[in-house]
Design an enzyme around this catalytic site. Structure first.
Site, PDB file in Angstrom:
ATOM      1  N   LYS A   1       0.996  -1.203   0.241  1.00  0.00           N
ATOM      2  CA  LYS A   1       0.208   0.072   0.080  1.00  0.00           C
ATOM      3  C   LYS A   1       0.278   1.289  -0.183  1.00  0.00           C
ATOM      4  O   LYS A   1       1.044   1.973  -0.328  1.00  0.00           O
ATOM      5  CB  LYS A   1      -1.095  -0.079   0.771  1.00  0.00           C
ATOM      6  CG  LYS A   1      -2.325   1.531   1.502  1.00  0.00           C
ATOM      7  CD  LYS A   1      -2.564   0.977   2.347  1.00  0.00           C
ATOM      8  CE  LYS A   1      -3.429   2.039   2.622  1.00  0.00           C
ATOM      9  NZ  LYS A   1      -4.500   2.478   3.803  1.00  0.00           N
TER      10      LYS A   1
ATOM     11  N   GLU B   1      10.379  -4.516   4.620  1.00  0.00           N
ATOM     12  CA  GLU B   1      10.337  -5.890   3.817  1.00  0.00           C
ATOM     13  C   GLU B   1       9.964  -6.222   2.694  1.00  0.00           C
ATOM     14  O   GLU B   1      11.130  -6.673   1.917  1.00  0.00           O
ATOM     15  CB  GLU B   1       9.202  -6.508   4.862  1.00  0.00           C
ATOM     16  CG  GLU B   1       9.782  -7.418   6.182  1.00  0.00           C
ATOM     17  CD  GLU B   1       9.057  -5.980   7.003  1.00  0.00           C
ATOM     18  OE1 GLU B   1       8.688  -4.034   6.550  1.00  0.00           O
ATOM     19  OE2 GLU B   1       8.997  -6.577   8.421  1.00  0.00           O
TER      20      GLU B   1
ATOM     21  N   GLY C   1      -4.573  -1.828   4.705  1.00  0.00           N
ATOM     22  CA  GLY C   1      -3.837  -2.833   4.683  1.00  0.00           C
ATOM     23  C   GLY C   1      -4.915  -3.986   4.915  1.00  0.00           C
ATOM     24  O   GLY C   1      -4.642  -4.526   3.611  1.00  0.00           O
ATOM     25  N   ARG C   2      -5.313  -4.098   5.818  1.00  0.00           N
ATOM     26  CA  ARG C   2      -6.040  -5.920   6.538  1.00  0.00           C
ATOM     27  C   ARG C   2      -7.333  -5.541   5.681  1.00  0.00           C
ATOM     28  O   ARG C   2      -8.017  -6.827   5.634  1.00  0.00           O
ATOM     29  CB  ARG C   2      -5.882  -5.949   7.724  1.00  0.00           C
ATOM     30  CG  ARG C   2      -6.286  -4.449   8.622  1.00  0.00           C
ATOM     31  CD  ARG C   2      -6.013  -4.425   9.698  1.00  0.00           C
ATOM     32  NE  ARG C   2      -6.938  -3.609  10.600  1.00  0.00           N
ATOM     33  CZ  ARG C   2      -6.197  -2.333  10.454  1.00  0.00           C
ATOM     34  NH1 ARG C   2      -4.910  -2.050  10.058  1.00  0.00           N
ATOM     35  NH2 ARG C   2      -6.542  -1.435  11.669  1.00  0.00           N
TER      36      ARG C   2
ATOM     37  N   GLU D   1      -4.927  -6.411  14.687  1.00  0.00           N
ATOM     38  CA  GLU D   1      -4.724  -5.024  14.165  1.00  0.00           C
ATOM     39  C   GLU D   1      -5.343  -3.891  14.502  1.00  0.00           C
ATOM     40  O   GLU D   1      -5.707  -2.770  14.578  1.00  0.00           O
ATOM     41  CB  GLU D   1      -3.527  -4.805  12.770  1.00  0.00           C
ATOM     42  CG  GLU D   1      -2.749  -3.780  12.459  1.00  0.00           C
ATOM     43  CD  GLU D   1      -2.167  -3.956  11.350  1.00  0.00           C
ATOM     44  OE1 GLU D   1      -2.807  -3.910  10.702  1.00  0.00           O
ATOM     45  OE2 GLU D   1      -1.002  -4.202  11.276  1.00  0.00           O
TER      46      GLU D   1
ATOM     47  N   HIS E   1      -6.439 -33.316  17.697  1.00  0.00           N
ATOM     48  CA  HIS E   1      -5.285 -33.862  18.667  1.00  0.00           C
ATOM     49  C   HIS E   1      -3.837 -32.539  18.824  1.00  0.00           C
ATOM     50  O   HIS E   1      -2.768 -33.348  19.714  1.00  0.00           O
ATOM     51  CB  HIS E   1      -4.590 -34.533  17.226  1.00  0.00           C
ATOM     52  CG  HIS E   1      -5.596 -35.639  16.774  1.00  0.00           C
ATOM     53  ND1 HIS E   1      -6.267 -36.772  17.669  1.00  0.00           N
ATOM     54  CD2 HIS E   1      -7.190 -35.465  16.014  1.00  0.00           C
ATOM     55  CE1 HIS E   1      -6.942 -37.230  16.989  1.00  0.00           C
ATOM     56  NE2 HIS E   1      -7.533 -36.286  15.643  1.00  0.00           N
TER      57      HIS E   1
ATOM     58  N   LYS F   1       9.549  -0.467  14.424  1.00  0.00           N
ATOM     59  CA  LYS F   1       9.484  -0.176  13.011  1.00  0.00           C
ATOM     60  C   LYS F   1      10.823   0.780  13.215  1.00  0.00           C
ATOM     61  O   LYS F   1      11.596   0.673  12.457  1.00  0.00           O
ATOM     62  CB  LYS F   1       8.719   0.565  12.249  1.00  0.00           C
ATOM     63  CG  LYS F   1       7.605  -0.407  11.517  1.00  0.00           C
ATOM     64  CD  LYS F   1       6.683   0.114  10.612  1.00  0.00           C
ATOM     65  CE  LYS F   1       5.661  -0.212  10.296  1.00  0.00           C
ATOM     66  NZ  LYS F   1       4.415  -0.087   9.227  1.00  0.00           N
TER      67      LYS F   1
HETATM   68  O1  F6P Z   1       3.348  -2.575   9.505  1.00  0.00           O
HETATM   69  C1  F6P Z   1       2.112  -2.910   9.575  1.00  0.00           C
HETATM   70  C2  F6P Z   1       1.287  -2.832   8.204  1.00  0.00           C
HETATM   71  O2  F6P Z   1       0.951  -1.269   8.069  1.00  0.00           O
HETATM   72  C3  F6P Z   1       0.420  -3.359   8.124  1.00  0.00           C
HETATM   73  O3  F6P Z   1      -1.054  -2.481   8.096  1.00  0.00           O
HETATM   74  C4  F6P Z   1      -0.110  -3.568   6.389  1.00  0.00           C
HETATM   75  O4  F6P Z   1      -1.207  -4.851   6.426  1.00  0.00           O
HETATM   76  C5  F6P Z   1       1.609  -4.040   6.389  1.00  0.00           C
HETATM   77  O5  F6P Z   1       1.941  -3.266   6.962  1.00  0.00           O
HETATM   78  C6  F6P Z   1       1.976  -3.636   4.903  1.00  0.00           C
HETATM   79  O6  F6P Z   1       2.001  -2.737   4.739  1.00  0.00           O
HETATM   80  P1  F6P Z   1       1.923  -1.861   2.819  1.00  0.00           P
HETATM   81  O7  F6P Z   1       0.981  -2.463   1.898  1.00  0.00           O
HETATM   82  O8  F6P Z   1       2.533  -0.741   2.957  1.00  0.00           O
HETATM   83  O9  F6P Z   1       3.613  -2.880   2.351  1.00  0.00           O
END
Ligand code: F6P
Length: 564
Positions: free
Chosen positions: A218, A224, A287-288, A373, A404, A528
């Site tokens: 987003k 990452e 995002g979620r 979240e 189990h 972060k």
């Molecule tokens: O750090 C949390 C977050 O902002 C989530 O809310 C989001 O889904 C995820 O990181 C990834 O963010 P992006 O889509 O901006 O890479």
């Protein structure tokens, strides 16, 4: 429908000050719970507490509720103005107050031409959503037909989605759930973790010539994702160079093998991805809550635009149910209020989600981000501190594996753990083991577990089976462990869309009662920020290490001494 207002920031209601909250507290103290008795006394109990929402049949009768509990919970919903808040969300008001944003994931699945048209902050939302969908489908069709090839002219066989959180969990969960619909010869893979093992393992057996990468972020700033995108770009260009790719063709290779999904299209271009090959969405999609935006490009490509359309239709069917059904019959409202009952009155700290479907094995992980979240907050949307519990811990595994592993604690532990059981009448693969229909055996387990949790086994029943002495207590089951059973005819794209939207709206309902903003996530920022600041110390800068607290400094020194 036009909305340009952000006037939703008024002070949040403290739910504990409402009449209904007080009545629920008294009701909790008065109530003598016995699911055995309640079922015996009321043969209609299952019917009384079952509801339908689109294709979902939802049985709430094995929860620790009476008709009075539900009435009081709905009183509470009305007192906190759930209906007003719901209308504000659907209309695009800025209910995400800390980011001053509308919350409009429901607009992503409105059918083309839906009336009245939705205009928010001057944006023709419907037009933008459908224009983007058309571009995504056009791209998907090109990849599926073989018209879109890699730089060496080969057809695409693998689509690798690089993203994390909402840009990974939704697509990965849905891909796993609907894998049988993947086009033959086309598969999806997912890279999320910054642990380089993830990118290494996922690409190890791939052919760069037939691999297409979707960088999904987003913000397009997530460490990452950007790091993994660079890693995979190195891998892809390295692989192509080994096969003789001319250096002059590298930019073209990135163009043919990398597309992006983001709200930050300028940053996409900076990365070297052709804006022509980027699909946008908008900051009113959290995002979620974004799997049904262009973030689902990997799904539209591998499962196909038709499956994606069906998924969106499923989401929309649940949205319409949530928007229009009376509170008494409104499944997301009832389930959300039940969660409030369990958390704030019965003292539940966690909530299990147990899909009896191997294809839904990532569903609990997906729900963890959605629910935790969203509702893992300690302040209300006006900044005031809450004085009651909010978001419970969601967790789970598919049945029967969980039976189990951790079901022991569900049946006989000291904690109250409400659980949602999810199952489908029609099997994906109708198989027999030579003697029995295995799906029936599977479903018998699903039915048996909620029955055991609800009704338990008394000491007399244990003795009647021939057990004596101290073993009796060990083999006794208290029962009265609350469950909700959700069933649908089959796990289809539409049903999956309905299920996801159901939990989105349950999450919303709980957030409204607690007065919290379910749409920001400031709690992820500190980690972060600190990770960035720790880079020099981790790289061995002694002064930087010494400036850390003694624990962090010692851990970094341990790393420095032991790294290979
Ligand atoms: O750090 C949390 C977050 O902002 C989530 O809310 C989001 O889904 C995820 O990181 C990834 O963010 P992006 O889509 O901006 O890479």
């Amino acid at each position: 429908m036009t909305s340009t207002t952000n006037d939703t920031t008024g002070s949040a209601i403290d739910p504990t000050t409402t009449t209904a909250w007080e009545a629920l507290e008294a009701h909790y103290l008065e109530q003598t719970t016995s699911l055995r008795e309640w079922f015996e006394q009321d043969p209609q109990r299952a019917e009384r507490f079952s509801r339908t929402a689109a294709d979902l049949h939802v049985d709430l009768s094995k929860n620790l509720i009476t008709a009075e509990t539900m009435e009081l919970l709905l009183d509470l919903a009305r007192e906190v103005d759930l209906e007003g808040r719901r209308a504000a969300m659907f209309a695009g008001e800025h209910i995400n107050t800390t980011e001053d944003r509308a919350v409009l994931h429901t607009a992503l699945r409105r059918p083309e031409g839906a009336e009245p048209a939705l205009e928010v902050d001057g944006q023709d939302v419907d037009a933008d959503v459908h224009a983007t969908l058309r571009r995504v489908y056009d791209f998907a069709d090109k990849v599926r037909s073989g018209e879109w090839t890699g730089v060496t002219g080969k057809r695409i066989e693998t689509v690798v989605n690089i993203g994390i959180g909402g840009s990974d969990l939704g697509p990965a969960m849905i891909y796993e759930a609907l894998k049988p619909l993947a086009q033959e010869g086309l598969e999806a893979r997912f890279i999320s973790n910054i642990d380089p093992t993830d990118a290494y393992d996922t690409t190890a057996d791939l052919d760069p010539e037939t691999t297409l990468v979707i960088v999904a972020s987003k913000t397009f700033t997530t460490l990452e994702t950007i790091t993994n995108a660079r890693l995979v770009r190195e891998w892809l260009l390295g692989g192509l160079r080994d096969r003789g790719l001319d250096q002059d063709l590298e930019a073209e290779a990135v163009r043919r093998h990398f597309v992006a999904v983001s709200t930050a299209l300028d940053k996409v271009e900076e990365f070297g991805i052709d804006p022509e090959n980027a699909f946008g969405f908008w900051n009113w999609v959290g995002g979620r809550y974004s799997v049904d935006s262009a973030i689902g490009t990997v799904l539209a490509t591998v499962l196909g635009p038709d499956a994606f359309e069906e998924l969106l239709a499923g989401f929309h069917a649940m949205d319409e149910h949530f928007r229009t059904a009376p509170l008494e019959d409104n499944v997301p409202v009832l389930m959300g209020m039940l969660n409030v009952w369990n958390v704030n009155f019965q003292g539940a700290e966690t909530h299990a989600v147990l899909p009896y479907s191997q294809y839904l094995h990532r569903f609990p992980a997906y729900l963890q981000q959605l629910t935790m979240e969203s509702n893992g907050k300690s302040v209300r949307w006006d900044g005031s501190l809450v004085s009651y519990d909010t978001g419970e811990v969601f967790w789970g595994e598919p049945g029967t594996n969980g039976q189990h592993a951790f079901f022991q604690l569900l049946h006989q532990g000291t904690r109250l753990i409400p659980a949602d059981f999810i199952a489908f009448a029609t099997p994906n693969h109708p198989l027999t083991d030579g003697e029995q229909d295995v799906h029936e055996l599977f479903l018998a387990n699903f039915f048996a577990q909620t029955k055991a949790l609800a009704f338990g086994k008394t000491a007399e029943e244990v003795r009647a089976e021939g057990t004596e002495g101290a073993l009796v207590a060990a083999r006794e089951f208290s029962g009265d462990r609350p469950t909700t059973s959700i069933m649908a005819p089959k796990l289809t794209p539409s049903v999956l869309g309905q299920l996801i939207a159901l939990y989105e709206h349950i999450t919303f309902v709980q957030g409204v009662v607690w007065g919290i903003n379910s749409f920001d996530q400031w709690g992820v920022e500190l980690g972060k920020q600190l990770a960035k600041g720790l880079a020099p110390a981790v790289a061995g800068d002694e002064q930087a290490i010494a400036a850390e607290d003694s624990s962090t400094a010692a851990l970094i020194r341990y790393y420095r001494e032991h790294r290979g």
